[in-house]
Design a protein around this motif. Structure first.
Motif, PDB file in Angstrom:
ATOM      1  N   LYS A   1      -1.408  -6.777   1.939  1.00  0.00           N
ATOM      2  CA  LYS A   1      -1.250  -5.480   2.606  1.00  0.00           C
ATOM      3  C   LYS A   1      -2.590  -5.075   3.182  1.00  0.00           C
ATOM      4  O   LYS A   1      -2.676  -4.515   4.241  1.00  0.00           O
ATOM      5  CB  LYS A   1      -0.789  -4.437   1.582  1.00  0.00           C
TER       6      LYS A   1
ATOM      7  N   VAL B   1      -5.542  -3.948   7.159  1.00  0.00           N
ATOM      8  CA  VAL B   1      -6.195  -2.648   7.228  1.00  0.00           C
ATOM      9  C   VAL B   1      -7.487  -2.755   6.440  1.00  0.00           C
ATOM     10  O   VAL B   1      -7.471  -3.060   5.263  1.00  0.00           O
ATOM     11  CB  VAL B   1      -5.290  -1.563   6.607  1.00  0.00           C
TER      12      VAL B   1
ATOM     13  N   ILE C   1     -10.342  -2.172   4.145  1.00  0.00           N
ATOM     14  CA  ILE C   1     -10.537  -1.243   3.046  1.00  0.00           C
ATOM     15  C   ILE C   1     -12.017  -1.105   2.783  1.00  0.00           C
ATOM     16  O   ILE C   1     -12.718  -2.093   2.637  1.00  0.00           O
ATOM     17  CB  ILE C   1      -9.850  -1.767   1.772  1.00  0.00           C
TER      18      ILE C   1
ATOM     19  N   LEU D   1      -5.563   5.178  10.495  1.00  0.00           N
ATOM     20  CA  LEU D   1      -5.898   3.971   9.755  1.00  0.00           C
ATOM     21  C   LEU D   1      -7.392   3.715   9.904  1.00  0.00           C
ATOM     22  O   LEU D   1      -8.058   4.339  10.710  1.00  0.00           O
ATOM     23  CB  LEU D   1      -5.119   2.777  10.299  1.00  0.00           C
ATOM     24  N   ALA D   2      -7.866   2.768   9.169  1.00  0.00           N
ATOM     25  CA  ALA D   2      -9.272   2.407   9.296  1.00  0.00           C
ATOM     26  C   ALA D   2      -9.545   1.978  10.726  1.00  0.00           C
ATOM     27  O   ALA D   2      -8.674   1.452  11.395  1.00  0.00           O
ATOM     28  CB  ALA D   2      -9.579   1.253   8.349  1.00  0.00           C
TER      29      ALA D   2
ATOM     30  N   GLU E   1     -10.525   8.233   3.010  1.00  0.00           N
ATOM     31  CA  GLU E   1      -9.417   7.345   2.687  1.00  0.00           C
ATOM     32  C   GLU E   1      -8.469   7.997   1.700  1.00  0.00           C
ATOM     33  O   GLU E   1      -8.883   8.615   0.723  1.00  0.00           O
ATOM     34  CB  GLU E   1      -9.895   6.023   2.098  1.00  0.00           C
TER      35      GLU E   1
ATOM     36  N   ASN F   1      -4.670   2.705   0.201  1.00  0.00           N
ATOM     37  CA  ASN F   1      -4.234   1.520   0.947  1.00  0.00           C
ATOM     38  C   ASN F   1      -4.632   1.499   2.407  1.00  0.00           C
ATOM     39  O   ASN F   1      -3.846   1.117   3.253  1.00  0.00           O
ATOM     40  CB  ASN F   1      -2.709   1.371   0.876  1.00  0.00           C
ATOM     41  N   GLY F   2      -5.810   1.937   2.693  1.00  0.00           N
ATOM     42  CA  GLY F   2      -6.259   1.857   4.076  1.00  0.00           C
ATOM     43  C   GLY F   2      -5.711   2.954   4.961  1.00  0.00           C
ATOM     44  O   GLY F   2      -5.943   2.963   6.154  1.00  0.00           O
TER      45      GLY F   2
ATOM     46  N   TYR G   1      -5.952   6.668   6.106  1.00  0.00           N
ATOM     47  CA  TYR G   1      -7.003   7.673   6.095  1.00  0.00           C
ATOM     48  C   TYR G   1      -6.490   9.036   6.485  1.00  0.00           C
ATOM     49  O   TYR G   1      -5.493   9.161   7.209  1.00  0.00           O
ATOM     50  CB  TYR G   1      -8.117   7.279   7.080  1.00  0.00           C
TER      51      TYR G   1
ATOM     52  N   ASP H   1      -0.547   1.414  -5.663  1.00  0.00           N
ATOM     53  CA  ASP H   1       0.473   0.510  -6.182  1.00  0.00           C
ATOM     54  C   ASP H   1      -0.159  -0.832  -6.544  1.00  0.00           C
ATOM     55  O   ASP H   1       0.498  -1.700  -7.097  1.00  0.00           O
ATOM     56  CB  ASP H   1       1.576   0.294  -5.147  1.00  0.00           C
ATOM     57  N   MET H   2      -1.411  -0.964  -6.234  1.00  0.00           N
ATOM     58  CA  MET H   2      -2.111  -2.223  -6.506  1.00  0.00           C
ATOM     59  C   MET H   2      -3.374  -1.940  -7.299  1.00  0.00           C
ATOM     60  O   MET H   2      -4.038  -0.932  -7.089  1.00  0.00           O
ATOM     61  CB  MET H   2      -2.532  -2.892  -5.194  1.00  0.00           C
TER      62      MET H   2
ATOM     63  N   TYR I   1       4.935  -0.974   3.000  1.00  0.00           N
ATOM     64  CA  TYR I   1       3.846  -0.170   3.515  1.00  0.00           C
ATOM     65  C   TYR I   1       3.795   1.231   2.904  1.00  0.00           C
ATOM     66  O   TYR I   1       2.742   1.801   2.694  1.00  0.00           O
ATOM     67  CB  TYR I   1       4.104  -0.013   5.017  1.00  0.00           C
ATOM     68  N   ASN I   2       4.968   1.808   2.671  1.00  0.00           N
ATOM     69  CA  ASN I   2       5.014   3.204   2.266  1.00  0.00           C
ATOM     70  C   ASN I   2       4.952   3.434   0.766  1.00  0.00           C
ATOM     71  O   ASN I   2       5.032   4.550   0.301  1.00  0.00           O
ATOM     72  CB  ASN I   2       6.289   3.851   2.809  1.00  0.00           C
ATOM     73  N   LEU I   3       4.821   2.352   0.003  1.00  0.00           N
ATOM     74  CA  LEU I   3       4.744   2.526  -1.438  1.00  0.00           C
ATOM     75  C   LEU I   3       3.295   2.775  -1.818  1.00  0.00           C
ATOM     76  O   LEU I   3       2.385   2.161  -1.277  1.00  0.00           O
ATOM     77  CB  LEU I   3       5.255   1.261  -2.140  1.00  0.00           C
TER      78      LEU I   3
END
Lengths: 643, 620
Positions: A4, A8, A10, B83-84, B114, B117-118, B120, B294-295, B354-356
């Protein structure tokens, strides 16, 4: 990196092997704070150094370095670094560090953490901006250390020393210093003012400099009490002002109010010319009215319709008003420009008026009349007529001529005249102006449902409170009204919110509401119970605290009148008519009277509150006053089915 | 870097005229004084235009806002998702002497932070904003937008999204909201005259209901390389997680370390429930840094280090560790991937990756499964922090076994009072009150209690907020023991509960009765969300003075919504000179459809009315 995240980038690195092994230096651990400084405190200033070095009339450098421990969430705003600046000042060398409760460094703030935002979202054309840092840390307690340098060019204002910056903040150690050149020339110097007698201000001379300094330590947090005076009135503050100053090429001084007024007069000189066309127009309007008052009123309305208020605070324009002819051209201006413009209009009509400086705000501390200095943020116009002075607020399209409102009422203002300028007090609005009057018609049905038809008129300080609601969009208006209604269950079917500012007396806001409330009255067999006064609800009474320290202040006398007419349902009558209640205290009076007329119950309720500065010893009395009113307001009447 | 792969590949894009061009507002826009469709609007989005150019793999979103009144000036300060490596540019337009003048947005006024998950949050402060200004803001980045909003809290005159199709990237979109489209074409959607979104109380995240799309990438085809699949199916999503070094691997690594922890827990805890509580207590020692994820923040190999040495981590670090401990202790446990409450609910229609933004555990205790989250040590098992209470999450049992599960343990938060009171001759009630707080009631109380510097300050505040009550004594048990219920014992006297008319006293039976209906609107557009099930109940025993006689008591009632989603019961009986009252107000379900609104408003109304019914007592 996870899939993921490959798409993007990080930038977060929560885990850094380096910091895990670096030697940990301990700074300002929380356990080093003396216990008595934790009482009533949301935050503690561990140390603060505020040093201002005045180089000349035109420039000064200030270094600020402070460490503050934020004890809990309610003090989080104290953890922010906030430093405003504008055209004549700049902020640089901003440094910040975040420590955890044990004193270990958590983070050093980088340039990317420093935000630069517009200072005042109200102002539309300003160069006031703010540098700020949000520590974004919510593990309490934590400590932040900030330092910065502020450069001032043009020093009409010198920062004051507020020993206690805020309620609920205690101070471990604070040092203030002001260094100013002292070459024996009195006009280079500065003057100061102590708001409390025993502030240990030190003044020393070293070579060609004079050093003012103040050091304080171990100051317990001031507790915020309801309706207390301003913090600057109950805690030590040292005020400074330059004896002479220069700004944007204009010179001024503060030896006395006259000298300060001269500066303003210089700035305003020659800026009242108007075009021939406009002069003709004004002369015609003035000629068409007979009395002095009518002329002033009509010309004021003319100005209101012609221009609109825009805040302009760029550079020298922060001090010098736009030329009257320019305001005429562009149809806008700020308070200085519009006041100067109005003055110019009146001058054409042969009416004398004075440009007046004021510190405006609905809830602001008074200025120090014994300390000539720039303490003002607004301008209004004083139009005298043999003891019958009219004040004109020139930035508001929605008020009648002569109305000041809570924005500039009841305070000392500097009226700038050609010869001697003077401090005058503006209008005090009291019981005859600060009125809220409400008529409610209630139709009660035998199932307990009640229909309310309410009409409320708000005048004086109540007009000032309610006026913003008339400017909201429909959704926001409805939401605001719903919040104001405290009936058990209801439906707001119709409403209107209007301001009436056309008549030349007091402006008012008129609110009407049609409400249906099912089960407003409790029905039990052949009985009905209901609260006759529909506007009472459970609320806070902050005066139960027996250990109150400070005075409590009622800023403005006011009166609220309610008349409630209730249609008793067919076949019902009152079991017992409530007896009349009346309370009279130092703070005001209250009366609650119920009468019966042709199947209708009529309640007249009146509360009068008197302006005053009351000692803390009277707080129990004030509590009783409020509590008794609440008990009576919440009382119920019983209707019984007769037959 | 990925953009390089897409240059020169075949694509098809929909050639359509742009509704606006950044930096070029019309004179009409500048001169507009009011929006005819909503004359009270303080600001208006004249146009929001999103364009994903599949060929260049770039998304550009241009928004033009008109400031109509002073209240609308705050729209000069914008906050949005990006996003970044996003590029942001902006211009404020004003009329000066009949000409349009522009002020550029400076970099100093753009602030990025942020979220997860990237993704922002970008905040911009536009320069020189006045009533009448028109503001143009453009955001661009090289990725598919996570979402596109057609609706806002101010009216939107024109909203258009164009997503070019390409053979290299396939995606799925979910639509949220109730506004119908004006134009729907392949890759192009338009809605005009979108009314301002009205939030309602008890709503949950506004995002769930504001008209918008959420996107998820399904497949990316890179020539010469195997296809990369994302959220094509839930199985695929599960695989992505299970094969990741920051998730699946973390659930397989450090086995010895977690077994050690599990063994020591099992020494003193024998039942499944005790083991779970002890495991939670163990992960509570890891300080949550406030980040939802989530990670895991570290690769699986470093997880142990993170827990032991740093003792700090994001929510996934904590919850993946929790799952490991529970598994090592022999309890059947799986991960659930989900989205937090403030981000709105997930769509039930299409899988998403993506949305989790969050992961929790699902553990079998006895016969039932419970959702567990170790980030908040102030919430006792089986209650969950509010951010977890967000509809459904996706349970991952294995790489081909996933399913929706409700993110709730149906734990009912309770506030129960037990009053034992005497009615005095002056009609005050004197006696004791025992207040029991369970679940979120206990958590909210503990949070609020922390703001007081002393217990006396708390008691003073209690009396300030209710002047009818005079508290003689107040003790709280187990304040710091989060796992146990909070018990407060009060000795007090209460006035203002009775009125005397001739020889009859009318006495309110419930001192802490509900007086105001929280539902004030007459209509409701969106579902009602109570967040968690709760119960407000009480037992009150009032002893009357000798010789007083109860003439009439309020009738006992029982009301319930048709499916028992909510209920109210009230019962009052006399026994000699003693009155006993029981009442219970229960919200059993957390979400109610908007069609239930009249029923719910009515239930509250009935409860308030019944609680206000007095007992009629003949005075001696």
């Amino acid at each position: 990196m996870s899939l993921k995240k490959t798409f993007v980038i990080i930038l977060v690195t929560l885990f850094s092997a380096v910091s895990a092994f670096a030697g940990k230096k301990i700074n300002f651990p929380v356990n080093e704070i003396p216990k008595e400084l934790l009482k009533n405190a949301d935050a503690v200033i561990r140390m603060k150094e505020d040093i201002l070095e005045r180089k000349s009339e035109k420039s000064a450098v200030r270094t600020l370095h402070y460490v503050i421990t934020v004890l809990k969430k309610s003090g989080s705003r104290h953890g922010y670094f906030v430093q405003p600046y504008y055209r004549y000042s700049s902020v640089s060398a901003i440094k910040g560090t975040l420590y955890n409760a044990s004193g270990e460094k958590v983070k050093t703030f980088k340039n990317t953490d420093i935000s630069d935002v517009l200072g005042d979202t109200e102002s539309l054309f300003t160069d006031e901006r703010i540098k700020y840092i949000d520590p974004d840390y919510d593990h309490y307690p934590y400590t932040v250390e900030y330092s910065c340098e502020i450069n001032y060019s043009g020093t009409i204002n010198l920062p004051s020393w507020r020993v206690v910056p805020s309620y609920n903040v205690s101070i471990q150690s604070e040092t203030f210093k002001l260094i100013t050149p002292d070459k024996g020339n009195a006009s280079d110097g500065i003057s100061y003012y102590l708001n409390e007698k025993d502030i240990p201000l030190k003044i020393e001379k070293t070579g060609s400099d004079k050093i003012y300094s103040l050091h304080v330590s171990n100051i317990k947090a001031y507790e915020d009490e309801a309706m207390s005076p301003y913090l600057s009135q109950v805690s030590p503050v040292v005020y400074f002002a330059p004896v002479s100053f220069e700004i944007g090429g204009f010179n001024g001084g503060t030896r006395n109010w006259n000298e300060f007024a001269s500066f303003i007069k210089e700035l305003n000189k020659g800026r009242d010319e108007l075009s021939e066309e406009t002069v003709e127009k004004i002369k015609n309007i003035a000629a068409s009215k007979k009395t002095w008052r009518e002329k002033v009123d009509t010309l004021y309305r003319y100005m209101q319709n012609k221009v609109r208020y825009v805040l302009i605070a760029k550079g020298i324009q922060s001090w010098q008003p736009m030329k009257a002819s320019q305001v005429d051209d562009v149809s806008y201006g700020d308070c200085k420009a519009l006041t100067n413009y109005m003055k110019s209009i009146l001058k054409v009509a042969g009416i004398k008026s004075y440009y007046t400086l004021v510190y405006a705000g609905r809830n602001t501390p008074p200025i120090l009349t014994n300390f000539p200095s720039n303490q003002f943020n607004h301008a209004i116009l004083c139009v005298p007529n043999d003891g019958d002075t009219i004040w004109l607020e020139n930035t508001n399209q929605n008020i009648p001529p002569g109305y000041l409102g809570s924005f500039t009422d009841d305070r000392d203002v500097l009226v700038i005249k050609n010869d001697t300028s003077e401090m005058v007090r503006t209008i005090v609005y009291g019981l005859l102006q600060n009125i809220q009057s409400r008529n409610t018609d209630v139709t009660l049905f035998d199932d307990g449902t009640a229909d309310f038809s309410i009409k409320q008129r708000s005048l004086g300080m109540y007009f000032d409170q309610m006026f913003p609601y008339t400017q909201f969009d429909a959704q926001k208006q409805r939401k605001s009204l719903l919040r104001m209604i405290h009936l058990p269950t209801f439906n707001l079917s119709k409403y209107s919110l209007k301001a009436n500012t056309s008549n030349n007396e007091l402006p008012e806001v008129i609110i009407t509401m049609d409400i249906n409330s099912p089960k407003y009255a409790t029905t039990m067999g052949n009985l009905m119970f209901l609260q006759l006064y529909p506007f009472h609800y459970d609320s806070q009474n902050d005066f139960r605290d027996k250990n109150r320290k400070y005075n409590f202040v009622i800023k403005r006398s006011n009166r609220r009148i309610d008349s409630v007419i209730l249609m008793v349902p067919e076949g019902y009558s009152v079991a017992k008519l409530p007896s009349a209640k009346e309370i009279s205290t130092d703070f005001g009076s209250y009366s609650y009277k119920v009468s019966e007329q042709n199947g209708k119950l009529v309640l007249v309720r009146e509360v009068t509150v008197m302006k005053g500065n009351y000692p803390p010893t009277q707080n129990e009395e004030f509590f009783k006053f409020q509590d008794t009113m609440n008990q009576i307001d919440g009382s119920k009447i019983i209707l019984r089915k007769t037959n | 870097m990925l953009a390089a792969f897409f240059v020169g590949l075949s694509f098809s894009s929909y050639a359509q005229k742009e509704p606006i061009k950044f930096g070029k507002p019309s004179m009409e826009d500048l001169e507009m004084k009011v929006y005819p469709e909503d004359t009270t609007a303080s600001a208006l989005i004249l146009c929001v235009y999103g364009n994903f150019d599949a060929q260049r793999f770039m998304y550009v979103e241009t928004t033009r806002i008109k400031i109509l009144t002073k209240e609308g000036l705050e729209w000069g300060n914008r906050t949005f998702r990006s996003l970044a490596r996003s590029n942001v540019r902006g211009k404020t337009f004003n009329l000066l002497d009949g000409k349009i003048v522009a002020d550029k947005l400076s970099n100093k006024s753009i602030f990025n932070q942020e979220l997860y998950n990237g993704i922002y949050i970008t905040k911009v402060t536009m320069p020189n904003v006045k009533v009448g200004s028109v503001i143009d803001i453009e955001v661009s980045y090289d990725f598919l937008p996570p979402s596109f909003y057609f609706q806002s809290t101010i009216p939107v005159k024109y909203a258009e999204l164009v997503v070019g199709s390409s053979s290299t990237i396939t995606y799925k979109k979910n639509y949220f909201g109730i506004i119908p489209f004006n134009i729907v074409e392949p890759g192009r959607w338009v809605i005009t005259n979108v009314p301002a979104f009205q939030s309602e109380p008890f709503m949950g995240a506004k995002k769930t209901y504001m008209a918008h799309f959420e996107f998820d990438i399904q497949r990316i085809f890179i020539p010469g390389r195997p296809t990369i699949e994302f959220a094509t199916t839930w199985d695929k999503v599960a695989q992505l997680y299970l094969y990741s070094k920051y998730f699946g691997e973390s659930l397989k690594s450090n086995k010895a370390f977690f077994r050690q922890i599990a063994d020591s827990i099992k020494e003193t805890n024998k039942t499944d429930e005790d083991i779970v509580k002890a495991a939670l207590a163990r992960v509570h020692k890891i300080k949550w840094n406030g980040r939802n994820s989530d990670m895991s923040s570290v690769e699986s190999g470093l997880l142990k280090y993170l827990i032991v040495k740093k003792a700090e981590g994001n929510s996934a670090d904590i919850n993946l560790s929790l799952i490991n401990i529970l598994r090592a202790a022999g309890l059947e446990t799986y991960p659930i991937v989900m989205r937090t409450r403030d981000e709105g609910q997930l769509s039930m229609f299409n899988p998403t990756f993506y949305n989790l933004n969050y992961v929790v555990g699902y553990v079998k205790v006895g016969e039932n499964f419970y959702v567990v989250d170790g980030t908040d040590k102030n919430i006792p098992f089986p209650f969950l922090a509010e951010r977890c209470l967000n509809g459904k999450g996706r349970l991952i049992k294995s790489k081909d076994e996933t399913s929706w599960v409700d993110l709730t343990n149906n734990a009912v938060s309770k506030k129960s009072v037990f009053y034992v009171l005497n009615l005095k001759n002056d009609l005050t009630l004197e006696g004791t009150e025992t207040k029991l707080r369970i679940g979120h009631y206990a958590e909210d109380f503990r949070e609020a209690y922390k703001t007081y510097t002393s217990h006396q300050e708390y008691v003073d505040q209690l009396m300030s907020s209710n002047s009818n009550v005079t508290i003689e004594k107040d003790t709280i048990k187990d304040l710091n023991n989060v796992q146990s219920n909070l018990v407060e014992n009060i000795t007090e006297s209460i006035k203002g509960q009775a009125m005397l008319v001739d020889s009859l006293a009318y006495l309110y039976l419930i001192p802490d009765r509900m007086t105001e209906n929280p539902f004030k609107q007459d209509k409701r557009l969106y579902p009602i969300d109570f967040i968690y099930p709760y119960e407000r109940s009480g037992i009150i025993v009032i002893t009357l003075p000798e010789g007083h006689k109860v003439v009439k008591l309020p009738q006992s009632v029982k009301y319930a919504l048709p499916d028992h989603g909510a209920s109210f019961l009230f019962q009052a009986v006399t026994n000699g000179n003693r009155i006993s009252v029981i009442y219970k107000f229960k919200i059993n379900k957390t979400m109610f459809p908007e069609t239930d609104y009249p029923l719910i408003k009515s239930l509250f109304m009935q409860a308030i009315a019944k609680e206000s019914e007095p007992a009629i007592i003949k005075i001696n």
